[in-house]
Design a protein around this motif. Structure first.
Motif, PDB file in Angstrom:
ATOM      1  N   UNK A  55      -5.999  18.732   1.202  1.00  0.00           N
ATOM      2  CA  UNK A  55      -6.399  19.801   0.300  1.00  0.00           C
ATOM      3  C   UNK A  55      -7.520  19.202  -0.539  1.00  0.00           C
ATOM      4  N   UNK A  56      -8.715  19.464  -0.130  1.00  0.00           N
ATOM      5  CA  UNK A  56      -9.865  18.669  -0.545  1.00  0.00           C
ATOM      6  C   UNK A  56      -9.968  18.518  -2.061  1.00  0.00           C
ATOM      7  N   UNK A  57      -9.865  19.617  -2.794  1.00  0.00           N
ATOM      8  CA  UNK A  57     -10.099  19.533  -4.232  1.00  0.00           C
ATOM      9  C   UNK A  57      -8.979  18.788  -4.947  1.00  0.00           C
ATOM     10  N   UNK A  58      -7.733  19.202  -4.717  1.00  0.00           N
ATOM     11  CA  UNK A  58      -6.621  18.607  -5.465  1.00  0.00           C
ATOM     12  C   UNK A  58      -6.309  17.189  -5.003  1.00  0.00           C
ATOM     13  N   UNK A  59      -6.237  16.966  -3.693  1.00  0.00           N
ATOM     14  CA  UNK A  59      -5.860  15.643  -3.200  1.00  0.00           C
ATOM     15  C   UNK A  59      -6.941  14.612  -3.450  1.00  0.00           C
ATOM     16  N   UNK A  60      -8.199  14.984  -3.286  1.00  0.00           N
ATOM     17  CA  UNK A  60      -9.280  14.022  -3.528  1.00  0.00           C
ATOM     18  C   UNK A  60      -9.262  13.548  -4.974  1.00  0.00           C
ATOM     19  N   UNK A  61      -9.092  14.463  -5.905  1.00  0.00           N
ATOM     20  CA  UNK A  61      -9.046  14.094  -7.320  1.00  0.00           C
ATOM     21  C   UNK A  61      -7.817  13.255  -7.640  1.00  0.00           C
ATOM     22  N   UNK A  62      -6.690  13.597  -7.018  1.00  0.00           N
ATOM     23  CA  UNK A  62      -5.455  12.859  -7.293  1.00  0.00           C
ATOM     24  C   UNK A  62      -5.548  11.424  -6.785  1.00  0.00           C
ATOM     25  N   UNK A  63      -6.129  11.228  -5.587  1.00  0.00           N
ATOM     26  CA  UNK A  63      -6.310   9.879  -5.053  1.00  0.00           C
ATOM     27  C   UNK A  63      -7.216   9.073  -5.987  1.00  0.00           C
ATOM     28  N   UNK A  64      -8.313   9.687  -6.426  1.00  0.00           N
ATOM     29  CA  UNK A  64      -9.236   8.993  -7.322  1.00  0.00           C
ATOM     30  C   UNK A  64      -8.558   8.582  -8.624  1.00  0.00           C
ATOM     31  N   UNK A  65      -7.756   9.481  -9.184  1.00  0.00           N
ATOM     32  CA  UNK A  65      -7.075   9.173 -10.444  1.00  0.00           C
ATOM     33  C   UNK A  65      -6.053   8.048 -10.264  1.00  0.00           C
ATOM     34  N   UNK A  91       0.862  -1.182   0.000  1.00  0.00           N
ATOM     35  CA  UNK A  91       0.000   0.000   0.000  1.00  0.00           C
ATOM     36  C   UNK A  91       0.897   1.230   0.000  1.00  0.00           C
ATOM     37  N   UNK A  92       1.101   1.776  -1.186  1.00  0.00           N
ATOM     38  CA  UNK A  92       1.952   2.944  -1.390  1.00  0.00           C
ATOM     39  C   UNK A  92       1.270   3.901  -2.359  1.00  0.00           C
ATOM     40  N   UNK A  93       1.629   5.168  -2.287  1.00  0.00           N
ATOM     41  CA  UNK A  93       1.088   6.173  -3.182  1.00  0.00           C
ATOM     42  C   UNK A  93       0.550   7.387  -2.454  1.00  0.00           C
ATOM     43  N   UNK A  94       0.300   7.232  -1.133  1.00  0.00           N
ATOM     44  CA  UNK A  94      -0.234   8.364  -0.373  1.00  0.00           C
ATOM     45  C   UNK A  94       0.728   9.544  -0.398  1.00  0.00           C
ATOM     46  N   UNK A  95       2.019   9.295  -0.230  1.00  0.00           N
ATOM     47  CA  UNK A  95       2.990  10.400  -0.238  1.00  0.00           C
ATOM     48  C   UNK A  95       3.240  10.927  -1.646  1.00  0.00           C
ATOM     49  N   UNK A  96       3.141  10.065  -2.648  1.00  0.00           N
ATOM     50  CA  UNK A  96       3.246  10.540  -4.028  1.00  0.00           C
ATOM     51  C   UNK A  96       2.148  11.565  -4.304  1.00  0.00           C
ATOM     52  N   UNK A  97       0.928  11.247  -3.821  1.00  0.00           N
ATOM     53  CA  UNK A  97      -0.191  12.174  -3.994  1.00  0.00           C
ATOM     54  C   UNK A  97       0.007  13.427  -3.150  1.00  0.00           C
ATOM     55  N   UNK A  98       0.394  13.240  -1.889  1.00  0.00           N
ATOM     56  CA  UNK A  98       0.492  14.375  -0.976  1.00  0.00           C
ATOM     57  C   UNK A  98       1.561  15.366  -1.423  1.00  0.00           C
ATOM     58  N   UNK A 140       2.421  15.713  -4.610  1.00  0.00           N
ATOM     59  CA  UNK A 140       2.172  16.002  -6.029  1.00  0.00           C
ATOM     60  C   UNK A 140       3.388  15.613  -6.867  1.00  0.00           C
ATOM     61  N   UNK A 141       3.858  14.391  -6.648  1.00  0.00           N
ATOM     62  CA  UNK A 141       5.121  13.920  -7.213  1.00  0.00           C
ATOM     63  C   UNK A 141       4.883  13.157  -8.517  1.00  0.00           C
ATOM     64  N   UNK A 142       4.910  13.874  -9.654  1.00  0.00           N
ATOM     65  CA  UNK A 142       4.766  13.269 -10.977  1.00  0.00           C
ATOM     66  C   UNK A 142       3.647  12.225 -10.969  1.00  0.00           C
ATOM     67  N   UNK A 143       2.445  12.684 -10.622  1.00  0.00           N
ATOM     68  CA  UNK A 143       1.327  11.760 -10.404  1.00  0.00           C
ATOM     69  C   UNK A 143       0.924  11.015 -11.664  1.00  0.00           C
ATOM     70  N   UNK A 144       1.150  11.603 -12.820  1.00  0.00           N
ATOM     71  CA  UNK A 144       0.768  10.932 -14.062  1.00  0.00           C
ATOM     72  C   UNK A 144       1.490   9.604 -14.231  1.00  0.00           C
ATOM     73  N   UNK A 145       2.694   9.497 -13.653  1.00  0.00           N
ATOM     74  CA  UNK A 145       3.484   8.275 -13.801  1.00  0.00           C
ATOM     75  C   UNK A 145       3.516   7.432 -12.528  1.00  0.00           C
ATOM     76  N   UNK A 146       2.764   7.822 -11.518  1.00  0.00           N
ATOM     77  CA  UNK A 146       2.768   7.055 -10.265  1.00  0.00           C
ATOM     78  C   UNK A 146       2.265   5.625 -10.457  1.00  0.00           C
ATOM     79  N   UNK A 147       1.178   5.398 -11.211  1.00  0.00           N
ATOM     80  CA  UNK A 147       0.763   4.007 -11.430  1.00  0.00           C
ATOM     81  C   UNK A 147       1.838   3.179 -12.136  1.00  0.00           C
ATOM     82  N   UNK A 148       2.511   3.776 -13.102  1.00  0.00           N
ATOM     83  CA  UNK A 148       3.592   3.048 -13.786  1.00  0.00           C
ATOM     84  C   UNK A 148       4.709   2.704 -12.809  1.00  0.00           C
TER      85      UNK A 148
END
Length: 463
Positions: free
Chosen positions: A179-189, A129-136, A138-146
């Motif tokens: 940060x409700x708007x940005x972080x919520x959307x980033x987690x969903x993506x 379970x990783x990715x929370x800090x990538x989102x928090x 805003x660390x190159x989120x487009x490539x986080x799943x890769x």
């Protein structure tokens, strides 16, 4: 949801299962150093769930001591009480980037693999379970799943042939409302992209599964999250443990048979082989059962058990010009799926290759079509009493044989065959049929060895 309710929710399996070693990979949520509960963690809650429900296991990881304050009793003598400390997650870590000075888990895997208990106890189950800090961050989120895919590839890259083939569970991360708007959307993506990451791993035969850690936390947010809107609390730990437990149980002791495969297709490849292909619709099968029938209605026989995630099988050793019928079902510990629709194919007609040349070795080496006349070399005689009128006589001397013209020059495998009556043993090898090589020399296609048996010299080697 109280922890006791979580325990009562789970049914005890009819037969206890030994899960082997579990390795937890995560950040502070896995470590649980910010959950307000110094004596708990999702790993500790998962341990209780597994033991209560009849499973045996241990935790493994790169640690030899714990970094969880208040959770270690000072001794590892009672292994099952303390082994969940061995890899407790690394606070602040990211999947595979070094931004902001955070720990890069992917880069650390080779060191983890040879450190602590993990150096000698390799995992049968891996929980990621990783990715929370990538989102928090805003660390190159487009490539986080890769990067998650790269992390899994890196883990598999450490394995030797003697290590277990692990079952890997990848979690969709919990909500982040800092940060409700940005972080919520980033987690969903990020979470929406993980199913494709898992599917890509499954497509190359790896036992990788998706676990939804987002929905149960999000649906009970006030009761499960800390005030920092980033970390689950003690109730959240128990909720995450239940999700891990349910995922493990569905694979190890599934509650229902797998979904049936579909789109079974049979294709004849030759006079002796048919290839079967199908669509795998399940994620919890342990394998498949392939059956064959001579008429599609009776005489069904199981002929193969393809492995989990397989989507093809070659059925060989079949009769030429024969129809075969097939059906397939998936299976796991809970039972078998329904069958696919029946598929059939008819093997092709066996083809006898046409001869390059054919000689009767009678009546002065006259050839039958296709006509390439042979030539007698040395002292070659004829005798009566042959199938036709007379037959070739070779006296056992190496210099006496028949030669085929150079125009017969096969470039691939071929067969040389002859009916031969041996009149007397020879002390030496005797050529029977030799091919000219265009330079006045020759090579023996077929000859009689001194011991009396036949030999053939092809491609520079005797066969």
């Amino acid at each position: 949801m109280p922890f006791l309710a979580l325990l009562l929710f789970s049914g005890v399996p009819a037969v206890a299962a030994d899960l082997g070693a579990i390795w937890c990979i995560g950040d502070s949520i896995t470590q649980s150093n910010a959950d307000g509960d110094p004596n708990g963690s999702p790993r500790k809650s998962l341990k209780a769930l597994l033991l209560t429900n009849g499973y045996t296991f241990s935790y493994t990881g790169d640690r030899t001591t714990t970094n969880d304050d208040g959770m270690y009793d000072g001794s590892f003598a009672n292994a099952i009480d303390n082994l969940y400390q061995f890899h407790s997650g690394i606070s602040g870590s990211t999947i595979g980037a070094n931004a902001h000075g955070r720990t890069n888990i992917t880069a650390g895997v080779p060191t983890f693999w040879t450190s602590g208990r993990l150096a000698v106890v390799k995992p049968n189950i891996i929980l990621i379970m990783l990715g929370t800090n990538d989102v928090d961050l805003n660390d190159d989120l487009a490539h986080a799943p890769a990067r998650m895919g790269t992390l899994i590839d890196t883990i598999y890259g450490q394995r030797s042939v003697s290590d277990p083939d692990p079952t890997v569970f990848v979690a969709q991360i919990v909500p982040n409302r800092r940060h409700l708007e940005t972080h919520t959307a980033a987690v969903s993506a990020f979470n929406a992209a993980l199913p494709a990451v898992v599917a890509a791993q499954q497509n190359i035969g790896r036992k990788v599964h998706l676990v939804d850690q987002f929905t149960p936390i999000n649906n009970n947010y006030a009761a499960t999250m800390m005030a920092d809107d980033l970390h689950p609390n003690a109730v959240g730990n128990d909720t995450m443990a239940q999700q891990w437990f349910a995922a493990i149980q569905s694979v190890v002791t599934p509650s229902a048979p797998p979904l049936a495969p579909s789109a079974l297709v049979a294709t004849a490849n030759s006079s002796s082989q048919i290839t079967l292909t199908w669509t795998d619709n399940a994620s919890n099968e342990t394998g498949f059962k392939l059956e064959r029938s001579p008429d599609g209605s009776s005489g069904w026989t199981q002929i193969a058990t393809p492995a989990a995630n397989a989507t093809s099988y070659g059925d060989s050793g079949l009769l030429a010009s024969t129809a075969y019928y097939y059906r397939l079902r998936a299976t796991n510990a809970a039972g078998d799926s329904s069958y696919t629709a029946t598929a059939s194919a008819t093997t092709t007609t066996a083809v006898t290759p046409s001869p390059i040349a054919r000689w009767r070795f009678e009546n002065n080496l006259v050839a039958e079509p296709p006509t390439y006349n042979a030539t007698a070399v040395g002292t070659v005689g004829y005798t009566t009493g042959a199938v036709d009128t007379s037959a070739l006589i070779l006296d056992g001397q190496l210099a006496n044989y028949a030669t085929a013209p150079f125009v017969i020059n096969p470039t691939s495998n071929f067969t040389a065959a002859a009916w031969i009556k041996v009149a007397a043993a020879s002390a030496s090898t005797q050529n029977l049929l030799q091919q000219e090589d265009g330079s006045g020399n020759g090579r023996g296609w077929l000859y009689r060895k001194a011991a009396g048996n036949l030999g053939c010299y092809l491609g520079g080697a005797e066969t």
